[in-house]
Design a protein around this motif. Structure first.
Motif, PDB file in Angstrom:
ATOM      1  N   TYR A 307      -7.069 -11.916 -29.559  1.00 52.03           N
ATOM      2  CA  TYR A 307      -7.120 -12.777 -30.809  1.00 52.03           C
ATOM      3  C   TYR A 307      -7.480 -14.135 -30.207  1.00 52.03           C
ATOM      4  O   TYR A 307      -8.113 -15.021 -30.952  1.00 52.03           O
ATOM      5  CB  TYR A 307      -5.620 -12.981 -31.426  1.00 52.03           C
ATOM      6  N   THR A 308      -7.240 -14.325 -28.917  1.00 56.42           N
ATOM      7  CA  THR A 308      -7.690 -15.542 -28.502  1.00 56.42           C
ATOM      8  C   THR A 308      -9.433 -15.762 -28.394  1.00 56.42           C
ATOM      9  O   THR A 308      -9.777 -16.993 -28.571  1.00 56.42           O
ATOM     10  CB  THR A 308      -7.585 -15.671 -26.881  1.00 56.42           C
ATOM     11  N   ALA A 309      -9.789 -14.533 -28.413  1.00 54.10           N
ATOM     12  CA  ALA A 309     -11.582 -14.715 -28.487  1.00 54.10           C
ATOM     13  C   ALA A 309     -12.004 -15.158 -29.774  1.00 54.10           C
ATOM     14  O   ALA A 309     -13.173 -15.774 -29.864  1.00 54.10           O
ATOM     15  CB  ALA A 309     -11.965 -13.257 -28.184  1.00 54.10           C
ATOM     16  N   VAL A 310     -11.206 -15.044 -30.987  1.00 51.65           N
ATOM     17  CA  VAL A 310     -11.857 -15.595 -32.277  1.00 51.65           C
ATOM     18  C   VAL A 310     -11.090 -17.016 -32.763  1.00 51.65           C
ATOM     19  O   VAL A 310     -11.244 -17.607 -33.615  1.00 51.65           O
ATOM     20  CB  VAL A 310     -11.639 -14.454 -33.357  1.00 51.65           C
ATOM     21  N   ALA A 311     -10.040 -17.272 -31.745  1.00 44.46           N
ATOM     22  CA  ALA A 311      -9.258 -18.573 -32.083  1.00 44.46           C
ATOM     23  C   ALA A 311      -9.926 -19.624 -32.496  1.00 44.46           C
ATOM     24  O   ALA A 311      -9.587 -20.725 -33.171  1.00 44.46           O
ATOM     25  CB  ALA A 311      -7.973 -18.652 -31.129  1.00 44.46           C
ATOM     26  N   GLU A 312     -10.937 -19.965 -31.596  1.00 46.14           N
ATOM     27  CA  GLU A 312     -11.687 -21.108 -31.437  1.00 46.14           C
ATOM     28  C   GLU A 312     -12.430 -21.612 -32.840  1.00 46.14           C
ATOM     29  O   GLU A 312     -12.565 -22.362 -33.350  1.00 46.14           O
ATOM     30  CB  GLU A 312     -12.540 -21.627 -30.469  1.00 46.14           C
ATOM     31  N   GLN A 313     -12.940 -20.259 -33.174  1.00 44.24           N
ATOM     32  CA  GLN A 313     -13.900 -20.469 -34.769  1.00 44.24           C
ATOM     33  C   GLN A 313     -13.037 -20.632 -35.560  1.00 44.24           C
ATOM     34  O   GLN A 313     -13.052 -21.436 -36.591  1.00 44.24           O
ATOM     35  CB  GLN A 313     -14.402 -19.066 -34.944  1.00 44.24           C
ATOM     36  N   LEU A 314     -11.644 -20.111 -35.649  1.00 46.95           N
ATOM     37  CA  LEU A 314     -10.769 -20.352 -36.752  1.00 46.95           C
ATOM     38  C   LEU A 314     -10.344 -21.823 -36.828  1.00 46.95           C
ATOM     39  O   LEU A 314      -9.963 -22.416 -37.824  1.00 46.95           O
ATOM     40  CB  LEU A 314      -9.352 -19.399 -36.681  1.00 46.95           C
ATOM     41  N   ARG A 315      -9.983 -22.289 -35.475  1.00 42.44           N
ATOM     42  CA  ARG A 315      -9.602 -23.557 -35.590  1.00 42.44           C
ATOM     43  C   ARG A 315     -10.712 -24.821 -35.992  1.00 42.44           C
ATOM     44  O   ARG A 315     -10.262 -25.688 -36.592  1.00 42.44           O
ATOM     45  CB  ARG A 315      -9.432 -23.898 -33.843  1.00 42.44           C
ATOM     46  N   ALA A 316     -12.077 -24.412 -35.738  1.00 44.04           N
ATOM     47  CA  ALA A 316     -12.979 -25.467 -36.252  1.00 44.04           C
ATOM     48  C   ALA A 316     -12.818 -25.345 -37.889  1.00 44.04           C
ATOM     49  O   ALA A 316     -13.695 -26.373 -38.578  1.00 44.04           O
ATOM     50  CB  ALA A 316     -14.256 -24.729 -35.763  1.00 44.04           C
ATOM     51  N   GLN A 317     -12.436 -24.363 -38.448  1.00 39.76           N
ATOM     52  CA  GLN A 317     -12.301 -24.397 -39.985  1.00 39.76           C
ATOM     53  C   GLN A 317     -11.060 -25.239 -40.617  1.00 39.76           C
ATOM     54  O   GLN A 317     -10.852 -25.311 -41.751  1.00 39.76           O
ATOM     55  CB  GLN A 317     -12.226 -22.873 -40.511  1.00 39.76           C
ATOM     56  N   GLN A 318     -10.044 -25.712 -39.698  1.00 39.96           N
ATOM     57  CA  GLN A 318      -8.917 -26.235 -40.180  1.00 39.96           C
ATOM     58  C   GLN A 318      -8.949 -27.791 -40.174  1.00 39.96           C
ATOM     59  O   GLN A 318      -9.777 -28.328 -39.754  1.00 39.96           O
ATOM     60  CB  GLN A 318      -7.646 -25.719 -39.116  1.00 39.96           C
TER      61      GLN A 318
END
Length: 318
Positions: A307-318
């Motif tokens: 999950y860490t691999a996609v976490a930064e992309q999700l962070r950018a949407q918040q």
């Protein structure tokens, strides 16, 4: 509720005294409250209901399902360690929620605060449309999304969830960006799709089973075609490297003694082995898995890395 909590605290204290005297802790010694961190009608609720009968058969005690929805499950998980640690209160836990929520925001708990004792099933991601949708194939959705970026709405359960992760992985692999609409639980997402609130739904094979002819799965995130949907291609077949979904398990307050954790893990393993339970789960599209307490640290480390691999992309949407 205050009286019940007080009684449980008194019971936990008595058991602790017994333990100090050299007696083994007994579990369960009464009805077990099973808290679901979402609304009724979703995947977590349905599978908890399926567990009730075999749990009662194995232990002689009732498994009482209660709901504590809010903040995509975070409200319940943040309060877990404030509950009695006598084994009589347990809580549903979900991946990737309990990894991504603390990684991307401050939900009031950390992943390591959650004492998982068993992961008992997995539900493969599926992209679903209504039966009357103009999108007949996954490529139709991709083409439409590229023509009008963000113009297609995709429902899903909460943010930083398996559905949210699927939406981002799909965008990464296909170049098609959908506008993700979070709902409070899987039941709510199903109503949103069938009722026309969203164009497509990030759901699971289980949703496709429940909704029957009302929906059509366009692709499923498994290595091979799902036996209940032999005519539906996998994402991998269509050139999109997506295999994943949601994992669900059971956690306990951190004050729960090790032997009670192990006893609970053993009981859930017996529930998973119950033939009627397995048949019910598999016929509904669930995949039964067995990750007991002894294997939990390794399992959580592996999932956290993924999950860490996609976490930064999700962070950018918040």
């Amino acid at each position: 509720m205050i009286g019940t909590t007080a009684r449980r605290l008194i019971g936990a204290t008595a058991l602790a005294v017994m333990g100090m005297a050299g007696a083994a802790l007994a579990f369960p010694d009464g009805p077990v409250t099973y808290i679901i961190p979402f609304n009724a009608g979703g995947e977590s609720d349905i599978t908890a209901r399926y567990q009730q009968q075999p749990f009662q058969k194995i232990t002689g005690q009732d498994l009482i399902v209660q709901y504590l929805p809010g903040a995509g499950g975070a409200q319940a998980w943040a309060g877990l360690n404030g509950m009695p640690g006598d084994g009589q209160t347990i809580m549903g836990t979900n991946l990737p929620h309990i990894v991504l929520q603390p990684m991307l925001q401050d939900p009031g708990y950390k992943t390591e605060d959650i004492a998982n004792v068993y992961m008992f099933h997995f539900t493969p991601d599926a992209l679903l449309v209504r039966a009357d949708s103009p999108y007949q194939t996954l490529q139709d959705v991709i083409d439409a999304a590229k023509k009008m970026p963000g113009g297609i709405t995709a429902g899903g359960t909460a943010t930083n969830s398996a559905n949210h992760v699927a939406n981002q992985l799909f965008a990464n692999a296909s170049g098609a960006e959908l506008t993700y609409i979070p709902y409070t639980g899987t039941g709510a997402t199903e109503s949103a799709l069938v009722g026309g609130e969203v164009d497509v739904l990030w759901g699971y094979t289980t949703v496709a089973v429940r909704q029957g002819d009302a929906v059509r799965p366009l692709a499923i995130a498994t290595e091979e075609r799902h036996p209940l949907f032999p005519d539906t291609p996998t994402f991998k077949e269509l050139g999109i490297d997506m295999v994943g979904g949601a994992y669900r398990g059971i956690g306990v307050p951190s004050s729960t003694p090790e032997d009670v954790r192990q006893q609970l893990s053993d009981i859930i393993g017996q529930v998973n082995a119950d033939p009627a339970f397995r048949t019910q789960m598999e016929n509904d599209g669930y995949a039964v898995i067995d990750v007991p307490y002894a294997d939990m640290d390794a399992f959580m480390a592996e999932r956290t890395a993924a999950y860490t691999a996609v976490a930064e992309q999700l962070r950018a949407q918040q």
